[in-house]
Design a protein around this motif. Sequence first.
Motif, short mmCIF file in Angstrom:
data_model
loop_
_atom_site.label_atom_id
_atom_site.label_comp_id
_atom_site.label_asym_id
_atom_site.label_seq_id
_atom_site.Cartn_x
_atom_site.Cartn_y
_atom_site.Cartn_z
N SER A 1 0.84 -1.20 0.00
CA SER A 1 0.00 0.00 0.00
C SER A 1 0.87 1.25 0.00
CB SER A 1 -0.93 0.00 1.22
OG SER A 1 -0.16 -0.05 2.42
N TYR A 2 2.14 1.13 0.37
CA TYR A 2 3.06 2.27 0.35
C TYR A 2 3.40 2.71 -1.07
CZ TYR A 2 3.90 1.67 5.33
OH TYR A 2 3.75 1.59 6.68
N SER A 3 3.19 1.85 -2.04
CA SER A 3 3.56 2.20 -3.41
C SER A 3 2.49 3.06 -4.09
CB SER A 3 3.82 0.95 -4.24
OG SER A 3 2.69 0.14 -4.27
N ALA A 4 1.31 3.17 -3.50
CA ALA A 4 0.22 4.02 -4.01
C ALA A 4 0.01 3.78 -5.50
CB ALA A 4 0.49 5.47 -3.69
N ALA A 5 0.05 4.84 -6.29
CA ALA A 5 -0.19 4.72 -7.74
C ALA A 5 1.09 4.44 -8.50
CB ALA A 5 -0.83 6.00 -8.26
N ASN A 6 2.20 4.38 -7.80
CA ASN A 6 3.49 4.15 -8.45
C ASN A 6 3.53 2.74 -9.03
OD1 ASN A 6 6.15 3.94 -9.19
ND2 ASN A 6 6.96 4.68 -7.26
N ASP A 7 3.92 2.60 -10.28
CA ASP A 7 3.98 1.29 -10.91
C ASP A 7 5.32 0.60 -10.73
OD1 ASP A 7 1.38 1.28 -11.80
OD2 ASP A 7 1.87 2.24 -13.69
N GLU A 8 6.26 1.25 -10.09
CA GLU A 8 7.57 0.66 -9.87
C GLU A 8 7.67 0.14 -8.45
OE1 GLU A 8 10.61 3.37 -11.04
OE2 GLU A 8 9.71 3.69 -12.98
N CYS A 9 7.27 -1.10 -8.25
CA CYS A 9 7.28 -1.67 -6.92
C CYS A 9 7.47 -3.18 -7.02
CB CYS A 9 5.99 -1.35 -6.20
SG CYS A 9 4.54 -1.99 -7.02
N VAL A 10 7.67 -3.79 -5.89
CA VAL A 10 7.79 -5.23 -5.82
C VAL A 10 6.41 -5.81 -5.53
CG1 VAL A 10 8.80 -7.16 -4.54
CG2 VAL A 10 10.18 -5.14 -5.05
N GLU A 11 6.05 -6.84 -6.26
CA GLU A 11 4.77 -7.51 -6.04
C GLU A 11 5.04 -8.90 -5.49
OE1 GLU A 11 1.98 -5.62 -9.47
OE2 GLU A 11 3.37 -7.19 -10.11
N VAL A 12 4.10 -9.43 -4.73
CA VAL A 12 4.29 -10.72 -4.07
C VAL A 12 3.01 -11.54 -4.16
CG1 VAL A 12 3.67 -9.84 -1.78
CG2 VAL A 12 5.15 -11.83 -1.96
N ARG A 13 3.18 -12.85 -4.17
CA ARG A 13 2.03 -13.75 -4.09
C ARG A 13 2.51 -15.11 -3.57
NH1 ARG A 13 0.49 -15.18 -10.35
NH2 ARG A 13 2.33 -16.43 -10.81
N SER A 14 1.59 -15.90 -3.10
CA SER A 14 1.88 -17.26 -2.67
C SER A 14 1.40 -18.19 -3.76
CB SER A 14 1.14 -17.55 -1.36
OG SER A 14 1.34 -18.89 -0.98
N ALA A 15 2.27 -19.12 -4.16
CA ALA A 15 1.91 -20.03 -5.25
C ALA A 15 2.64 -21.35 -5.08
CB ALA A 15 2.24 -19.41 -6.60
N GLY B 1 3.03 -23.37 -2.63
CA GLY B 1 3.81 -23.54 -1.41
C GLY B 1 5.03 -22.65 -1.33
N LEU B 2 5.23 -21.80 -2.32
CA LEU B 2 6.36 -20.87 -2.33
C LEU B 2 5.85 -19.43 -2.34
CD1 LEU B 2 8.66 -22.56 -5.00
CD2 LEU B 2 8.94 -22.60 -2.51
N VAL B 3 6.72 -18.51 -2.01
CA VAL B 3 6.44 -17.09 -2.14
C VAL B 3 7.12 -16.63 -3.42
CG1 VAL B 3 6.77 -14.80 -1.14
CG2 VAL B 3 6.31 -16.75 0.36
N GLU B 4 6.38 -15.93 -4.27
CA GLU B 4 6.93 -15.42 -5.52
C GLU B 4 6.98 -13.90 -5.46
OE1 GLU B 4 5.59 -18.79 -8.73
OE2 GLU B 4 4.32 -17.01 -8.58
N LEU B 5 8.08 -13.34 -5.96
CA LEU B 5 8.27 -11.89 -5.99
C LEU B 5 8.64 -11.48 -7.41
CD1 LEU B 5 10.30 -12.73 -3.14
CD2 LEU B 5 9.12 -10.58 -2.81
N ARG B 6 8.20 -10.30 -7.80
CA ARG B 6 8.59 -9.76 -9.10
C ARG B 6 8.57 -8.23 -9.03
NH1 ARG B 6 3.29 -10.60 -13.05
NH2 ARG B 6 1.98 -9.05 -12.00
N GLU B 7 9.28 -7.63 -9.94
CA GLU B 7 9.27 -6.18 -10.10
C GLU B 7 8.08 -5.85 -11.00
OE1 GLU B 7 10.38 -2.33 -9.56
OE2 GLU B 7 11.44 -4.02 -8.65
N SER B 8 7.25 -4.92 -10.57
CA SER B 8 6.02 -4.67 -11.32
C SER B 8 6.26 -4.16 -12.74
CB SER B 8 5.13 -3.67 -10.56
OG SER B 8 5.80 -2.44 -10.43
N ASP B 9 7.35 -3.44 -12.96
CA ASP B 9 7.59 -2.93 -14.31
C ASP B 9 8.41 -3.88 -15.18
OD1 ASP B 9 9.96 -2.52 -12.98
OD2 ASP B 9 10.29 -0.50 -13.71
N ASP B 10 8.79 -5.05 -14.64
CA ASP B 10 9.48 -6.08 -15.42
C ASP B 10 9.01 -7.44 -14.91
OD1 ASP B 10 11.09 -7.65 -16.98
OD2 ASP B 10 12.96 -7.09 -15.99
#
Length: 64
Positions: A10-24, A26-35
């Motif tokens: 929620s700290y990233s607000a409308a900024n599209d340059e952030c780290v995104e996360v999800r559980s999939a 049994g693992l945690v997955e992370l990615r850069e939102s702009d790549d």
Amino acid sequence: MNRPAWQKSSYSAANDECVEVRSAGGLVELRESDDSKVIVRTAPGRFAVFLRAAKAGEFDHHAS
């Protein structure tokens, strides 16, 4: 197979340059939102250790 939606801080607000996360799978997955082609996967326990360290400021850069 349907995967959970990506979440971003929620700290990233409308900024599209952030780290995104999800559980999939049994693992945690992370990615850069702009790549979104690069996905880093880790065990939930290791991710929890990383989050605790980040919250404690262990990765904060302090100029000398």
